[in-house]
Design a protein around this motif. Structure first.
Motif, PDB file in Angstrom:
ATOM      1  N   ARG A 386      18.530 -24.097  -5.117  1.00  0.00           N
ATOM      2  CA  ARG A 386      18.545 -23.083  -4.061  1.00  0.00           C
ATOM      3  C   ARG A 386      18.089 -23.739  -2.760  1.00  0.00           C
ATOM      4  NH1 ARG A 386      18.876 -17.670  -4.859  1.00  0.00           N
ATOM      5  NH2 ARG A 386      18.240 -17.870  -7.050  1.00  0.00           N
ATOM      6  N   HIS A 387      18.755 -23.385  -1.643  1.00  0.00           N
ATOM      7  CA  HIS A 387      18.384 -23.968  -0.352  1.00  0.00           C
ATOM      8  C   HIS A 387      16.996 -23.508   0.071  1.00  0.00           C
ATOM      9  CE1 HIS A 387      18.293 -24.017   4.158  1.00  0.00           C
ATOM     10  NE2 HIS A 387      18.651 -25.265   3.907  1.00  0.00           N
ATOM     11  N   CYS A 388      16.197 -24.431   0.524  1.00  0.00           N
ATOM     12  CA  CYS A 388      14.837 -24.137   0.981  1.00  0.00           C
ATOM     13  C   CYS A 388      14.771 -24.395   2.482  1.00  0.00           C
ATOM     14  CB  CYS A 388      13.833 -25.019   0.233  1.00  0.00           C
ATOM     15  SG  CYS A 388      12.114 -24.691   0.656  1.00  0.00           S
ATOM     16  N   ALA A 389      14.641 -23.345   3.264  1.00  0.00           N
ATOM     17  CA  ALA A 389      14.608 -23.487   4.719  1.00  0.00           C
ATOM     18  C   ALA A 389      13.282 -24.097   5.161  1.00  0.00           C
ATOM     19  CB  ALA A 389      14.800 -22.124   5.375  1.00  0.00           C
ATOM     20  N   GLY A 390      13.310 -24.814   6.263  1.00  0.00           N
ATOM     21  CA  GLY A 390      12.084 -25.400   6.800  1.00  0.00           C
ATOM     22  C   GLY A 390      12.307 -26.812   7.294  1.00  0.00           C
ATOM     23  N   ARG A 391      11.234 -27.412   7.736  1.00  0.00           N
ATOM     24  CA  ARG A 391      11.278 -28.777   8.244  1.00  0.00           C
ATOM     25  C   ARG A 391      10.603 -29.704   7.253  1.00  0.00           C
ATOM     26  NH1 ARG A 391       8.020 -28.590  13.564  1.00  0.00           N
ATOM     27  NH2 ARG A 391       8.954 -30.647  13.930  1.00  0.00           N
ATOM     28  N   SER A 392      11.064 -30.935   7.223  1.00  0.00           N
ATOM     29  CA  SER A 392      10.393 -31.927   6.390  1.00  0.00           C
ATOM     30  C   SER A 392       9.042 -32.276   7.005  1.00  0.00           C
ATOM     31  CB  SER A 392      11.245 -33.186   6.264  1.00  0.00           C
ATOM     32  OG  SER A 392      11.261 -33.898   7.505  1.00  0.00           O
ATOM     33  N   LEU A 393       8.148 -32.773   6.174  1.00  0.00           N
ATOM     34  CA  LEU A 393       6.829 -33.152   6.665  1.00  0.00           C
ATOM     35  C   LEU A 393       6.942 -34.255   7.712  1.00  0.00           C
ATOM     36  CD1 LEU A 393       3.776 -32.838   6.480  1.00  0.00           C
ATOM     37  CD2 LEU A 393       3.775 -34.491   4.595  1.00  0.00           C
ATOM     38  N   LEU A 394       7.901 -35.169   7.524  1.00  0.00           N
ATOM     39  CA  LEU A 394       8.091 -36.248   8.508  1.00  0.00           C
ATOM     40  C   LEU A 394       8.481 -35.681   9.859  1.00  0.00           C
ATOM     41  CD1 LEU A 394       8.222 -39.276   9.112  1.00  0.00           C
ATOM     42  CD2 LEU A 394      10.616 -39.241   8.341  1.00  0.00           C
ATOM     43  N   ASP A 395       9.439 -34.719   9.869  1.00  0.00           N
ATOM     44  CA  ASP A 395       9.829 -34.099  11.140  1.00  0.00           C
ATOM     45  C   ASP A 395       8.666 -33.330  11.751  1.00  0.00           C
ATOM     46  OD1 ASP A 395      12.373 -35.086  10.899  1.00  0.00           O
ATOM     47  OD2 ASP A 395      13.215 -33.246  10.047  1.00  0.00           O
ATOM     48  N   HIS A 396       7.890 -32.670  10.918  1.00  0.00           N
ATOM     49  CA  HIS A 396       6.752 -31.899  11.418  1.00  0.00           C
ATOM     50  C   HIS A 396       5.720 -32.819  12.071  1.00  0.00           C
ATOM     51  CE1 HIS A 396       3.741 -28.712  11.573  1.00  0.00           C
ATOM     52  NE2 HIS A 396       2.883 -29.580  11.059  1.00  0.00           N
ATOM     53  N   LEU A 397       5.426 -33.943  11.416  1.00  0.00           N
ATOM     54  CA  LEU A 397       4.441 -34.874  11.968  1.00  0.00           C
ATOM     55  C   LEU A 397       4.955 -35.545  13.229  1.00  0.00           C
ATOM     56  CD1 LEU A 397       3.075 -36.491   8.684  1.00  0.00           C
ATOM     57  CD2 LEU A 397       1.966 -34.775  10.119  1.00  0.00           C
ATOM     58  N   ASP A 398       6.255 -35.873  13.237  1.00  0.00           N
ATOM     59  CA  ASP A 398       6.817 -36.491  14.435  1.00  0.00           C
ATOM     60  C   ASP A 398       6.766 -35.539  15.616  1.00  0.00           C
ATOM     61  OD1 ASP A 398       7.355 -38.872  13.248  1.00  0.00           O
ATOM     62  OD2 ASP A 398       9.457 -38.439  12.807  1.00  0.00           O
TER      63      ASP A 398
END
Length: 405
Positions: A386-398
């Motif tokens: 199932r698709h999980c919406a959100g940002r990756s932790l790498l994108d969040h930290l960047d």
């Protein structure tokens, strides 16, 4: 042909089919949504009309909400040959629970029906929901869950104090209705051994079986819940023995669950062909089965998330499902030969996803896995989540880094 058959007008509703036990057993999981049976009652027949199918054990049992003598009942239809013992055990277990003042559905009636079947009719609890369903809706309301926890421990305390245990304790066999806990599945009720030491061991193991079902975050609430257990008359188990029993029960439960992810059962659907093997969550099996038959076209139509040599990842839809499909590619002949004799990475990912969710660790829900085959030799593989919406932790930290001076 009669004149009436040629008159244009609204079609008449189809008559509810009357089935036999042999017909229900032969239907496997494809049991009709609505049907009737004629119970053998005294000098005549007593009709039972099934309104909603709740559970099917193929070739063995059909459980559902039914109408009988003007009232709604829970009907358990035992359709395999020689089912009298199972039905009698179910009825006796429920009577034992009632005698011990354990809330349980009342046994209303039992009778045979055509084809060698036996019907057991139980009280239908209109407002009841399983503890599993209640907890899935109340994950953010921990105080509600903990209040339910105390109710269940008190119920188990009364059961154990009466000298009985339940061999199939899980969240689906505990019903909540009007502020009370009901224990179902009377066939699993067992009396404890007569000897003091054997009884203590059996009681500890049964309590551990229940505790092994609980989320790990509830452990801090166990002391208070165990107070409710002892207040109901049961003896508190020895701590070391209890902890070891809970750990053992958790391991058995995990092994049993992981084995189910690779076979046809209530939760999962398995399709095995010469050219492919597919396992999917049964609730979405029909939708995904059609999509996976045209898997390459399905992938081409999706939104590309990753296009690599060893894997292709796309976001796609199937009916109302928003999915992510990962196709595990074969780079060349050497790569294909190295992968053909062992479980695919998609299969490992399928099992790992269910393992994490079983342990209460958030991860996208695995929906299906498909391995292309040539007999027993594996080829490409597809994993669907199932698709999980959100940002990756790498994108969040960047994105959260402060700009340099």
């Amino acid at each position: 042909m009669s004149l009436e058959a040629n008159i244009d007008g609204p079609s008449r509703p189809a008559e509810t089919p009357v089935l036999t036990a042999s017909a229900l057993a032969g239907a496997g999981r494809a049991v009709p949504a609505n049907f009737a049976i004629d119970l053998e009652a005294g000098q005549g027949n007593d009709r039972l009309e099934m309104l909603e199918i709740l559970r099917v054990l193929p070739g063995r049992r059909v459980v559902g909400r039914a109408r009988w003598r003007g009232q709604t009942v829970l009907a358990k239809l035992f359709v395999a040959q020689g089912t009298e013992r199972a039905a009698a055990s179910e009825a006796e277990g429920l009577r034992v629970l009632k005698a011990a003042a354990i809330p349980a559905p009342a046994v209303l009636f039992s009778a045979g029906f055509a084809g060698g079947g036996l019907a057991l009719l139980l009280e239908y609890l209109e407002s009841a929901r399983s503890l599993a369903a209640v907890w899935s809706d109340a994950m953010a309301l921990r105080e509600v869950m903990l209040a339910n926890l105390r109710l269940v421990f008190a119920l188990l305390g009364r059961l154990h104090a009466s000298g009985y245990g339940h061999a199939d304790l899980h969240l689906g066999n505990i019903l909540l209705a009007q502020g009370r806990c009901y224990l179902i599945d009377g066939d699993a009720v067992r009396s404890f051994p007569a000897g003091a030491r054997e009884r203590e061991s059996a009681q500890t193991d049964n309590l551990a079986l229940w505790c092994a079902q609980l989320p790990l975050w509830t452990i801090s609430a166990w002391p208070e819940a165990l107070n409710a257990y002892t207040d109901a008359g049961a003896a508190l188990p020895e701590v070391g023995r209890f902890d070891a029993a809970v750990d053992a029960a958790r391991r058995r439960r995990l092994q049993h669950f992981l084995a189910k992810t690779g076979r046809d059962c209530t939760q999962f659907a398995l399709e095995r062909h010469f050219s492919c093997v597919t396992v999917s969550v049964r609730a979405v099996h029909n939708v995904l089965s059609d999509a996976l038959k045209c898997r390459d076209a399905w992938v081409r139509e999706g939104t590309m998330l990753k296009d690599g040599r060893t894997s292709t990842v796309v976001r796609v839809s199937a009916g109302d499902l928003d999915c992510v499909v990962k196709r595990y590619n074969l780079k060349n002949l050497r790569h294909a030969l190295s992968r053909c004799w062992r479980p695919s990475r998609a299969w490992h990912s399928w099992r790992a996803g269910h393992l994490l969710r079983h342990l209460g660790i958030a991860t996208p829900e695995p929906l299906a896995v498909l391995e292309e085959r040539f007999g027993f030799l594996r080829r490409r593989a597809f994993g669907v989540t199932r698709h999980c919406a959100g940002r990756s932790l790498l994108d969040h930290l960047d994105g959260s880094r402060a700009p340099s001076a």
